[in-house]
Design an enzyme around this catalytic site. Structure first.
Site, PDB file in Angstrom:
ATOM      1  CB  SER A 167       0.089  -8.284  -1.458  1.00  0.00           C
ATOM      2  OG  SER A 167       1.466  -8.077  -1.183  1.00  0.00           O
ATOM      3  N   GLY A 168       0.295  -8.501  -4.424  1.00  0.00           N
ATOM      4  CA  GLY A 168       1.068  -8.165  -5.606  1.00  0.00           C
ATOM      5  C   GLY A 168       1.331  -9.315  -6.553  1.00  0.00           C
ATOM      6  CG  ASP A 196       3.079 -12.745   2.655  1.00  0.00           C
ATOM      7  OD1 ASP A 196       3.199 -12.440   1.457  1.00  0.00           O
ATOM      8  OD2 ASP A 196       3.101 -11.912   3.580  1.00  0.00           O
ATOM      9  CG  ASP A 207      11.696 -13.100   8.117  1.00  0.00           C
ATOM     10  OD1 ASP A 207      12.240 -12.853   7.025  1.00  0.00           O
ATOM     11  OD2 ASP A 207      11.923 -12.432   9.145  1.00  0.00           O
ATOM     12  CB  VAL A 208      12.261 -15.276   2.412  1.00  0.00           C
ATOM     13  CG1 VAL A 208      10.915 -15.822   1.981  1.00  0.00           C
ATOM     14  CG2 VAL A 208      12.373 -13.781   2.128  1.00  0.00           C
ATOM     15  N   GLY A 219      10.105  -9.970  -1.569  1.00  0.00           N
ATOM     16  CA  GLY A 219      11.123  -8.930  -1.678  1.00  0.00           C
ATOM     17  C   GLY A 219      10.655  -7.634  -1.046  1.00  0.00           C
ATOM     18  CB  SER A 269      14.107  -5.642 -10.460  1.00  0.00           C
ATOM     19  OG  SER A 269      13.793  -4.310 -10.831  1.00  0.00           O
ATOM     20  CE1 TYR A 311      13.611  -3.965  -5.219  1.00  0.00           C
ATOM     21  CE2 TYR A 311      14.038  -2.996  -7.368  1.00  0.00           C
ATOM     22  CZ  TYR A 311      13.321  -3.858  -6.557  1.00  0.00           C
ATOM     23  OH  TYR A 311      12.318  -4.612  -7.100  1.00  0.00           O
ATOM     24  CE  LYS A 356      14.218  -7.393  -6.455  1.00  0.00           C
ATOM     25  NZ  LYS A 356      13.501  -8.636  -6.089  1.00  0.00           N
TER      26      LYS A 356
END
Length: 260
Positions: free
Chosen positions: A18-19, A39, A59-60, A89, A138, A151, A155
């Site tokens: 997604s995204g 994913d 699953d990273v 993420g 980010s 977060y 990042k």
């Protein structure tokens, strides 16, 4: 030679269901790449089939999963990897430092940071010299809102590991960069508990809107191509002018509030 072609290149993209990850997979595919969509969600499996891409559930945050992802990619295509995009993420609800929960910090670190670390570690082992590794950081790496500590921490760490990897892998001519988008218009932007940033985008960002997934994917495409062989170790901001300074509409709002 067609500019920005990825023809025949093997590209692994995490968080591809997604995204930004999905937008990047579509763009790379259109540019001629053989795309592996990794994913944690099985829903991405159907998307990958529809796009004629190879899916690996991953699953990273689990080192063995990422190791297997790279091995399965080489086995499936019968050749080494050219591009790795460490994009998977997560975000968390706003949490002030006075209420800091170590589990929140550890969870974001395990996915956002260690996911990139494992992607670099095992990606380069199965990568051609002259390959490319790209990470999703980010604009939060330049600071952000109160309550976004976990977060922001994760990042900033992605930016740091990008620079280290760029130096360490330079002898193999493997370029490593990260992009630093502001809020991207994806499902994660609308996660419960993250309303502050979403509400602020129109007034705080000079261009007055969120980043579109295709716009960030275009930057990944540029950095992944052979046309871009002298950029490495960079954290490149794609933030609608946010880093440049306050938006006109923000100044107007402040002045209007002072006049009341």
């Amino acid at each position: 030679m067609k500019m920005f072609s990825l023809e025949g290149k093997v590209a692994v993209i995490t968080g591809a269901g997604s995204g930004l990850g999905l937008a990047t997979a579509k763009r790379f595919k259109a540019a001629g790449a053989q795309v592996v969509m990794a994913d944690i969600s099985e829903v991405a499996n159907k998307i990958a089939r529809d796009m004629d891409c190879f899916f690996v559930k991953t699953d990273v945050s689990k080192e063995d999963d990422v190791k297997a992802l790279m091995e399965k990619t080489v086995e499936h295509f019968g050749k080494k990897i050219d591009i790795v995009v460490n994009n998977a993420g997560i975000i968390c609800p706003e949490e002030m430092l006075i209420d800091a929960d170590r589990h929140t910090y550890e969870r974001l670190f395990s996915v956002n940071v260690m996911g990139a670390v494992f992607g670099i570690k095992y990606g380069q082992q199965h990568m051609n010299d002259g390959g490319v590794i790209l990470n999703t950081a980010s604009n939060s790496a330049n600071g952000d809102y109160a309550g976004y500590g976990p977060y922001i921490m994760s990042k900033i760490s992605v930016v740091g590991i990008t620079k280290v990897a760029a130096i360490e892998l330079a002898p193999r001519n493997i370029r490593v960069n990260c992009i630093c988008p502001n809020t991207i218009d994806t499902p994660m932007a609308y996660a419960e508990g993250c309303e502050t940033e979403l509400m602020a985008m129109k007034i705080q960002t000079p261009l007055g809107r969120m980043c579109k997934p295709d716009e960030a994917a275009a930057l990944f495409h540029f950095l992944a191509s052979d046309d871009c062989q002298y950029i490495t170790g960079e954290d490149i901001y794609i933030d609608g002018g946010l880093k440049a300074g306050p938006a006109n509409q923000l100044i107007d709002a402040i002045l209007a509030s002072l006049e009341k």
